[in-house]
Design a protein around this motif. Sequence first.
Motif, PDB file in Angstrom:
ATOM      1  N   THR A 118      48.272   8.641 -18.219  1.00 43.83           N
ATOM      2  CA  THR A 118      47.088   8.781 -17.375  1.00 43.83           C
ATOM      3  C   THR A 118      45.820   8.908 -18.218  1.00 43.83           C
ATOM      4  OG1 THR A 118      48.448   9.871 -15.706  1.00 43.83           O
ATOM      5  CG2 THR A 118      46.062  10.104 -15.503  1.00 43.83           C
ATOM      6  N   ARG A 119      45.909   9.698 -19.293  1.00 48.39           N
ATOM      7  CA  ARG A 119      44.731   9.861 -20.152  1.00 48.39           C
ATOM      8  C   ARG A 119      44.292   8.507 -20.730  1.00 48.39           C
ATOM      9  NH1 ARG A 119      42.865  14.378 -22.806  1.00 48.39           N
ATOM     10  NH2 ARG A 119      44.778  15.495 -22.263  1.00 48.39           N
ATOM     11  N   TYR A 120      45.273   7.721 -21.210  1.00 50.96           N
ATOM     12  CA  TYR A 120      44.932   6.414 -21.761  1.00 50.96           C
ATOM     13  C   TYR A 120      44.316   5.516 -20.691  1.00 50.96           C
ATOM     14  CZ  TYR A 120      45.381   1.655 -23.415  1.00 50.96           C
ATOM     15  OH  TYR A 120      45.108   0.353 -23.738  1.00 50.96           O
ATOM     16  N   SER A 121      44.935   5.489 -19.510  1.00 48.13           N
ATOM     17  CA  SER A 121      44.429   4.636 -18.432  1.00 48.13           C
ATOM     18  C   SER A 121      43.005   5.022 -18.044  1.00 48.13           C
ATOM     19  CB  SER A 121      45.357   4.729 -17.218  1.00 48.13           C
ATOM     20  OG  SER A 121      46.640   4.243 -17.528  1.00 48.13           O
ATOM     21  N   ALA A 122      42.747   6.325 -17.994  1.00 49.27           N
ATOM     22  CA  ALA A 122      41.412   6.794 -17.622  1.00 49.27           C
ATOM     23  C   ALA A 122      40.372   6.353 -18.642  1.00 49.27           C
ATOM     24  CB  ALA A 122      41.420   8.314 -17.492  1.00 49.27           C
ATOM     25  N   ARG A 123      40.762   6.350 -19.917  1.00 45.05           N
ATOM     26  CA  ARG A 123      39.804   5.947 -20.956  1.00 45.05           C
ATOM     27  C   ARG A 123      39.646   4.435 -21.010  1.00 45.05           C
ATOM     28  NH1 ARG A 123      41.461  10.081 -25.948  1.00 45.05           N
ATOM     29  NH2 ARG A 123      40.588  11.969 -24.979  1.00 45.05           N
ATOM     30  N   ALA A 124      40.737   3.696 -20.722  1.00 49.70           N
ATOM     31  CA  ALA A 124      40.689   2.245 -20.832  1.00 49.70           C
ATOM     32  C   ALA A 124      39.999   1.584 -19.642  1.00 49.70           C
ATOM     33  CB  ALA A 124      42.112   1.699 -20.967  1.00 49.70           C
ATOM     34  N   ALA A 125      40.029   2.221 -18.478  1.00 57.61           N
ATOM     35  CA  ALA A 125      39.485   1.609 -17.265  1.00 57.61           C
ATOM     36  C   ALA A 125      37.973   1.446 -17.357  1.00 57.61           C
ATOM     37  CB  ALA A 125      39.840   2.464 -16.054  1.00 57.61           C
ATOM     38  N   ARG A 126      37.473   0.374 -16.760  1.00 52.89           N
ATOM     39  CA  ARG A 126      36.026   0.178 -16.683  1.00 52.89           C
ATOM     40  C   ARG A 126      35.411   1.074 -15.608  1.00 52.89           C
ATOM     41  NH1 ARG A 126      37.109  -6.159 -16.712  1.00 52.89           N
ATOM     42  NH2 ARG A 126      37.105  -6.535 -18.952  1.00 52.89           N
ATOM     43  N   ILE A 127      36.125   1.156 -14.479  1.00 51.93           N
ATOM     44  CA  ILE A 127      35.683   1.993 -13.359  1.00 51.93           C
ATOM     45  C   ILE A 127      36.883   2.811 -12.886  1.00 51.93           C
ATOM     46  CG2 ILE A 127      34.825   2.020 -10.975  1.00 51.93           C
ATOM     47  CD1 ILE A 127      32.708   1.152 -12.937  1.00 51.93           C
ATOM     48  N   ILE A 128      36.657   4.074 -12.549  1.00 55.05           N
ATOM     49  CA  ILE A 128      37.716   4.929 -12.024  1.00 55.05           C
ATOM     50  C   ILE A 128      37.331   5.380 -10.621  1.00 55.05           C
ATOM     51  CG2 ILE A 128      38.952   7.112 -12.292  1.00 55.05           C
ATOM     52  CD1 ILE A 128      38.500   6.879 -15.282  1.00 55.05           C
ATOM     53  N   ILE A 129      38.245   5.216  -9.691  1.00 53.39           N
ATOM     54  CA  ILE A 129      38.040   5.686  -8.324  1.00 53.39           C
ATOM     55  C   ILE A 129      38.700   7.047  -8.186  1.00 53.39           C
ATOM     56  CG2 ILE A 129      38.548   5.291  -5.891  1.00 53.39           C
ATOM     57  CD1 ILE A 129      38.517   2.288  -6.492  1.00 53.39           C
ATOM     58  N   ALA A 130      37.928   8.043  -7.795  1.00 57.65           N
ATOM     59  CA  ALA A 130      38.443   9.386  -7.534  1.00 57.65           C
ATOM     60  C   ALA A 130      38.335   9.669  -6.048  1.00 57.65           C
ATOM     61  CB  ALA A 130      37.662  10.427  -8.331  1.00 57.65           C
ATOM     62  N   ASP A 131      39.324  10.392  -5.507  1.00 57.06           N
ATOM     63  CA  ASP A 131      39.328  10.622  -4.062  1.00 57.06           C
ATOM     64  C   ASP A 131      38.580  11.886  -3.651  1.00 57.06           C
ATOM     65  OD1 ASP A 131      41.118  12.451  -5.023  1.00 57.06           O
ATOM     66  OD2 ASP A 131      42.817  11.785  -3.812  1.00 57.06           O
ATOM     67  N   SER A 132      37.926  12.557  -4.604  1.00 58.61           N
ATOM     68  CA  SER A 132      37.101  13.722  -4.275  1.00 58.61           C
ATOM     69  C   SER A 132      36.204  14.042  -5.455  1.00 58.61           C
ATOM     70  CB  SER A 132      37.972  14.941  -3.941  1.00 58.61           C
ATOM     71  OG  SER A 132      38.695  15.359  -5.088  1.00 58.61           O
ATOM     72  N   GLN A 133      35.147  14.810  -5.210  1.00 57.29           N
ATOM     73  CA  GLN A 133      34.296  15.274  -6.297  1.00 57.29           C
ATOM     74  C   GLN A 133      35.082  16.185  -7.235  1.00 57.29           C
ATOM     75  OE1 GLN A 133      31.316  14.259  -6.970  1.00 57.29           O
ATOM     76  NE2 GLN A 133      30.663  13.256  -5.057  1.00 57.29           N
ATOM     77  N   ALA A 134      36.028  16.944  -6.664  1.00 58.13           N
ATOM     78  CA  ALA A 134      36.847  17.841  -7.483  1.00 58.13           C
ATOM     79  C   ALA A 134      37.678  17.045  -8.481  1.00 58.13           C
ATOM     80  CB  ALA A 134      37.751  18.684  -6.588  1.00 58.13           C
ATOM     81  N   THR A 135      38.276  15.943  -8.031  1.00 51.82           N
ATOM     82  CA  THR A 135      39.047  15.096  -8.937  1.00 51.82           C
ATOM     83  C   THR A 135      38.136  14.473  -9.987  1.00 51.82           C
ATOM     84  OG1 THR A 135      40.718  14.617  -7.265  1.00 51.82           O
ATOM     85  CG2 THR A 135      40.517  13.050  -9.070  1.00 51.82           C
ATOM     86  N   ALA A 136      36.948  14.076  -9.595  1.00 54.12           N
ATOM     87  CA  ALA A 136      35.987  13.517 -10.550  1.00 54.12           C
ATOM     88  C   ALA A 136      35.650  14.537 -11.633  1.00 54.12           C
ATOM     89  CB  ALA A 136      34.723  13.064  -9.819  1.00 54.12           C
ATOM     90  N   ARG A 137      35.437  15.786 -11.234  1.00 51.56           N
ATOM     91  CA  ARG A 137      35.151  16.828 -12.227  1.00 51.56           C
ATOM     92  C   ARG A 137      36.335  17.035 -13.165  1.00 51.56           C
ATOM     93  NH1 ARG A 137      32.875  19.317  -7.628  1.00 51.56           N
ATOM     94  NH2 ARG A 137      34.736  20.617  -7.361  1.00 51.56           N
ATOM     95  N   ASP A 138      37.547  17.001 -12.606  1.00 50.24           N
ATOM     96  CA  ASP A 138      38.737  17.176 -13.440  1.00 50.24           C
ATOM     97  C   ASP A 138      38.870  16.040 -14.458  1.00 50.24           C
ATOM     98  OD1 ASP A 138      39.409  19.510 -12.158  1.00 50.24           O
ATOM     99  OD2 ASP A 138      40.801  18.557 -10.765  1.00 50.24           O
ATOM    100  N   LEU A 139      38.591  14.814 -14.028  1.00 50.14           N
ATOM    101  CA  LEU A 139      38.649  13.678 -14.947  1.00 50.14           C
ATOM    102  C   LEU A 139      37.650  13.849 -16.090  1.00 50.14           C
ATOM    103  CD1 LEU A 139      38.962  10.785 -12.364  1.00 50.14           C
ATOM    104  CD2 LEU A 139      40.635  11.318 -14.140  1.00 50.14           C
ATOM    105  N   ALA A 140      36.462  14.318 -15.759  1.00 48.16           N
ATOM    106  CA  ALA A 140      35.430  14.504 -16.785  1.00 48.16           C
ATOM    107  C   ALA A 140      35.779  15.652 -17.725  1.00 48.16           C
ATOM    108  CB  ALA A 140      34.076  14.747 -16.119  1.00 48.16           C
ATOM    109  N   GLU A 141      36.283  16.758 -17.152  1.00 49.69           N
ATOM    110  CA  GLU A 141      36.539  17.943 -17.965  1.00 49.69           C
ATOM    111  C   GLU A 141      37.842  17.850 -18.753  1.00 49.69           C
ATOM    112  OE1 GLU A 141      36.380  21.199 -15.253  1.00 49.69           O
ATOM    113  OE2 GLU A 141      34.270  20.854 -14.730  1.00 49.69           O
ATOM    114  N   CYS A 142      38.897  17.309 -18.137  1.00 46.59           N
ATOM    115  CA  CYS A 142      40.221  17.305 -18.781  1.00 46.59           C
ATOM    116  C   CYS A 142      40.464  16.066 -19.635  1.00 46.59           C
ATOM    117  CB  CYS A 142      41.311  17.416 -17.721  1.00 46.59           C
ATOM    118  SG  CYS A 142      41.238  18.930 -16.745  1.00 46.59           S
ATOM    119  N   TYR A 143      39.927  14.918 -19.222  1.00 45.17           N
ATOM    120  CA  TYR A 143      40.167  13.678 -19.941  1.00 45.17           C
ATOM    121  C   TYR A 143      38.904  13.137 -20.613  1.00 45.17           C
ATOM    122  CZ  TYR A 143      44.829  13.164 -17.821  1.00 45.17           C
ATOM    123  OH  TYR A 143      46.137  13.325 -17.449  1.00 45.17           O
TER     124      TYR A 143
END
Length: 245
Positions: free
Chosen positions: A1-26
Amino acid sequence: TRYSARAARIIIADSQATARDLAECYAVPPEKIRVIYPGRDEHMRRVEDAETLARVRAKYALSGPYLLHVGTLQPRKNLARLAEAFGVLLSERADPALTLALAGRRGWLAGPILQRIAALGLQNRVRLLEYVDEADLPALYSGAQVFVFPSLYEGFGFPVLEALACGAPVVCSNISSLPEVAGEAARLVAPTDVAAWAAALADLLNNPGQRAELAARGPAQAARFSWQQCGEGTLAALREAAGAA
């Protein structure tokens, strides 16, 4: 998941909370993330027909008033603390008919949850409904005194959206994505505060007017989430990603 998140051009998150987690954790740059909420199931709506409500209650042996939780029995759902709060509620409330109905399959580490229910002496007051037919869910939601969802983490939280759409009074956790889903249409409580959960449930059970007010807000809040908007946002994100090649 970490690799996919970094490799993707655009990431779709299903909530602001998930978006924050992607930014903070990955360490995903926020400008790569597009928050696109899922939609509501149009079949999830309030059931008023007394015969339908009675049939579904009989099917799941719910003869009296009940609190309802929908979801797999697993640690993330925080059901051991919910059972503790329910025990506190019963110790302070003379209502021999009130039950807590848990709708959902037994999942990872369900055993300790069931052991905690037994240790609290609540085997006869907690109803394990196991798998529930999807067609029965609207009536189960509609017939509940309160829908409870004390989850420790949710990326979105579909059961809360479904309960709101069916006009059930909702009490849910005040963390992760759930405040986004519930808006002003639910009572929000810290998931680890057993006393606060017991107090919130007692307050709603003792105040039919407050339950009715929350129930009235639910469908309007649920209507904010549509698959039409989700589809349009997803298509825009796909086009944006394709255009970035």
